[in-house]
Write a protein that holds these residues in place. Sequence first.
Motif, PDB file in Angstrom:
ATOM      1  N   GLY A 136       0.863  -1.240  -0.034  1.00  0.00           N
ATOM      2  CA  GLY A 136       0.157  -0.001   0.103  1.00  0.00           C
ATOM      3  C   GLY A 136       0.946   1.339  -0.014  1.00  0.00           C
ATOM      4  N   GLY A 137       0.307   2.411  -0.638  1.00  0.00           N
ATOM      5  CA  GLY A 137       1.083   3.726  -0.681  1.00  0.00           C
ATOM      6  C   GLY A 137       1.734   3.922  -2.050  1.00  0.00           C
ATOM      7  N   ILE A 138       1.597   2.899  -2.772  1.00  0.00           N
ATOM      8  CA  ILE A 138       2.345   3.377  -4.041  1.00  0.00           C
ATOM      9  C   ILE A 138       1.433   3.169  -5.318  1.00  0.00           C
ATOM     10  CG2 ILE A 138       4.893   2.783  -3.572  1.00  0.00           C
ATOM     11  CD1 ILE A 138       4.625   0.180  -4.958  1.00  0.00           C
ATOM     12  N   HIS A 163      -4.270   2.751  -4.262  1.00  0.00           N
ATOM     13  CA  HIS A 163      -3.095   2.827  -3.568  1.00  0.00           C
ATOM     14  C   HIS A 163      -2.879   1.652  -2.989  1.00  0.00           C
ATOM     15  CE1 HIS A 163      -2.890   7.166  -4.481  1.00  0.00           C
ATOM     16  NE2 HIS A 163      -1.914   6.819  -4.921  1.00  0.00           N
ATOM     17  N   PHE A 182       8.635  -1.662  -0.265  1.00  0.00           N
ATOM     18  CA  PHE A 182       8.917  -1.055   1.095  1.00  0.00           C
ATOM     19  C   PHE A 182      10.053   0.129   0.978  1.00  0.00           C
ATOM     20  CE2 PHE A 182       8.693  -0.037   5.308  1.00  0.00           C
ATOM     21  CZ  PHE A 182       9.990   0.184   5.883  1.00  0.00           C
ATOM     22  N   SER A 183      11.134  -0.387  -0.010  1.00  0.00           N
ATOM     23  CA  SER A 183      12.300   0.532   0.142  1.00  0.00           C
ATOM     24  C   SER A 183      11.887   1.480  -1.117  1.00  0.00           C
ATOM     25  CB  SER A 183      13.741  -0.226  -0.579  1.00  0.00           C
ATOM     26  OG  SER A 183      13.233  -0.479  -1.783  1.00  0.00           O
ATOM     27  N   GLY A 185       9.101   3.314  -1.024  1.00  0.00           N
ATOM     28  CA  GLY A 185       8.244   4.125  -0.680  1.00  0.00           C
ATOM     29  C   GLY A 185       6.979   3.509  -0.057  1.00  0.00           C
ATOM     30  N   ALA A 186       6.663   2.349  -0.359  1.00  0.00           N
ATOM     31  CA  ALA A 186       5.133   1.907   0.051  1.00  0.00           C
ATOM     32  C   ALA A 186       5.130   1.662   1.663  1.00  0.00           C
ATOM     33  CB  ALA A 186       5.169   0.071  -0.410  1.00  0.00           C
ATOM     34  N   LEU A 187       4.254   2.513   2.088  1.00  0.00           N
ATOM     35  CA  LEU A 187       3.822   2.435   3.500  1.00  0.00           C
ATOM     36  C   LEU A 187       3.413   1.482   4.144  1.00  0.00           C
ATOM     37  CD1 LEU A 187       2.495   6.032   3.296  1.00  0.00           C
ATOM     38  CD2 LEU A 187       4.083   5.630   4.793  1.00  0.00           C
ATOM     39  N   LEU A 188       2.989   0.476   3.386  1.00  0.00           N
ATOM     40  CA  LEU A 188       2.575  -0.806   3.764  1.00  0.00           C
ATOM     41  C   LEU A 188       3.062  -2.059   2.708  1.00  0.00           C
ATOM     42  CD1 LEU A 188       0.478  -2.847   5.285  1.00  0.00           C
ATOM     43  CD2 LEU A 188      -1.255  -2.144   3.683  1.00  0.00           C
ATOM     44  N   ARG A 190       3.878  -6.008   3.348  1.00  0.00           N
ATOM     45  CA  ARG A 190       4.287  -7.181   4.105  1.00  0.00           C
ATOM     46  C   ARG A 190       3.789  -8.402   3.576  1.00  0.00           C
ATOM     47  NH1 ARG A 190      -0.154  -4.960   8.046  1.00  0.00           N
ATOM     48  NH2 ARG A 190      -1.898  -5.730   7.524  1.00  0.00           N
TER      49      ARG A 190
ATOM     50  N   SER B  16      -0.043  -0.107   9.857  1.00  0.00           N
ATOM     51  CA  SER B  16       0.294   0.739   8.669  1.00  0.00           C
ATOM     52  C   SER B  16      -0.666   1.246   7.771  1.00  0.00           C
ATOM     53  CB  SER B  16       1.041  -0.263   7.780  1.00  0.00           C
ATOM     54  OG  SER B  16       2.029  -0.809   8.467  1.00  0.00           O
ATOM     55  N   LEU B  20      -1.236   5.142   6.625  1.00  0.00           N
ATOM     56  CA  LEU B  20      -1.377   5.629   5.211  1.00  0.00           C
ATOM     57  C   LEU B  20      -2.600   6.471   5.146  1.00  0.00           C
ATOM     58  CD1 LEU B  20      -0.857   5.061   2.482  1.00  0.00           C
ATOM     59  CD2 LEU B  20      -1.950   2.894   2.346  1.00  0.00           C
ATOM     60  N   LEU B  36       2.469  10.081  -2.479  1.00  0.00           N
ATOM     61  CA  LEU B  36       2.594   8.699  -1.267  1.00  0.00           C
ATOM     62  C   LEU B  36       4.030   8.312  -1.131  1.00  0.00           C
ATOM     63  CD1 LEU B  36      -0.879   6.914  -1.050  1.00  0.00           C
ATOM     64  CD2 LEU B  36       0.186   8.745   0.567  1.00  0.00           C
ATOM     65  N   ARG B  37       4.630   7.872  -2.282  1.00  0.00           N
ATOM     66  CA  ARG B  37       5.726   6.891  -2.222  1.00  0.00           C
ATOM     67  C   ARG B  37       6.964   7.821  -1.585  1.00  0.00           C
ATOM     68  NH1 ARG B  37       7.622   4.955  -7.953  1.00  0.00           N
ATOM     69  NH2 ARG B  37       9.210   4.263  -6.938  1.00  0.00           N
ATOM     70  N   GLY B  40       6.648   7.693   2.026  1.00  0.00           N
ATOM     71  CA  GLY B  40       7.130   6.353   2.347  1.00  0.00           C
ATOM     72  C   GLY B  40       8.598   6.198   2.409  1.00  0.00           C
ATOM     73  N   LYS B  41       9.296   6.653   1.269  1.00  0.00           N
ATOM     74  CA  LYS B  41      10.782   6.824   1.195  1.00  0.00           C
ATOM     75  C   LYS B  41      11.409   7.606   2.443  1.00  0.00           C
ATOM     76  CE  LYS B  41      11.895   5.923  -3.440  1.00  0.00           C
ATOM     77  NZ  LYS B  41      12.499   6.509  -4.897  1.00  0.00           N
ATOM     78  N   VAL B  44      11.333   5.736   5.868  1.00  0.00           N
ATOM     79  CA  VAL B  44      12.087   4.806   5.873  1.00  0.00           C
ATOM     80  C   VAL B  44      13.326   5.090   6.408  1.00  0.00           C
ATOM     81  CG1 VAL B  44      13.634   2.984   4.784  1.00  0.00           C
ATOM     82  CG2 VAL B  44      11.321   3.213   3.934  1.00  0.00           C
TER      83      VAL B  44
END
Lengths: 306, 72
Positions: A136-138, A163, A182-183, A185-188, A190, B16, B20, B36-37, B40-41, B44
Amino acid sequence: MKFKHALIFPVFGREYCGDEVEILSRYSDEFKNLLKRATEGTGIDISCFDIINNNFLDDELKSQLMAYVFSCNVSDILKKKNIYGDYLAGYSMGLYAALYHAGVYSFEEGAYLIMKAYQTIISEIEKQRYGMGTIGGIDHDDLADIIAYHNSDTEIININSRHSFVISGKYEEVKTIVQHAFSEGALLARMLPVSVPYHSKYMMSASNKFKEYIVPLDFCNPVIPVVSLVDQRLITTSADVMQELINNIGDKINWYKTILKLCALEVKIMLECGAGKSLYKIGKFFDQEIKIYPLSRILQFIERII
Amino acid sequence: KINDNTNIINDLNGDSLMFLELIQIFIKKYNLNIELRTIGKYSVQHPVETIGQLIDMQMLIIEHENNIINLG
């Protein structure tokens, strides 16, 4: 009810809220009886379910049966209060409870179908490690680019919202995609607690085998239209039911489009009929003017309007 | 009582998805130009665990929008 409303049925999840059994017990004393009936109908012992100490979350088939039991219990309670829904929709395996509510088959028959589908899948899929993940988030295109970057066979098998996505495939590939997302920018991002690549191309053989099993069966026509998660058509005949049950195994699904379809049908209120509140949470990301009530609020909501 | 030290996961039973959701509400409410990304980045590199950290991040988003990722 003043507004059109839909009953939506969740899939088995990774956790319970913890108060589901207690909430249901305020309105019905049938929960334990349903556990017993599902046990007798399938031969899979879920009678000793305990939401804290023995919740079967590490057993995929039992988790699916438990999701079905919870959803059918809610269905029965709502029917007693004359709440049937103008439309129904089932999220992935939630389809089975939706069809029970629609009067397509009995409780025991639905439980047996779940067991049969699962056993067919396990026997038919190639013996290797599979997995699913939620991201989630991308954007969809960003996720597709990540998958293409790794030249992976992982598939985006569900779109929850603009998203939020679910992917499915071989375990190590899915894990790589999850980590990369995740790297990026996805906030979720898993892994899901499943070992079967639902709704992916790896399920083709299982889908065909399951078709052989259910084609000779007799289903009733749904008394309430069910919106297909696969192509958002309205399921109104036994032939439609059969096709959806087959498609539900190996075809990609789209929860976002299903919700849009319900909105187009003028549904303003949706009741999440089952354990957890996953559909309620996903619903917070829709721009549309809809209200989704999780189990903890459904029954209070019903009492206010009756 | 919620304060800057309130932990989003442990004290508010957050996850999460909730994070979001908060971000999307925030972007929409203030009509921000940020992907959003990008958030997210940034997260991190600068994990957000408390309400205070979340507020600080949101202030930075308002000020820098998509350039937040270029901050140290």
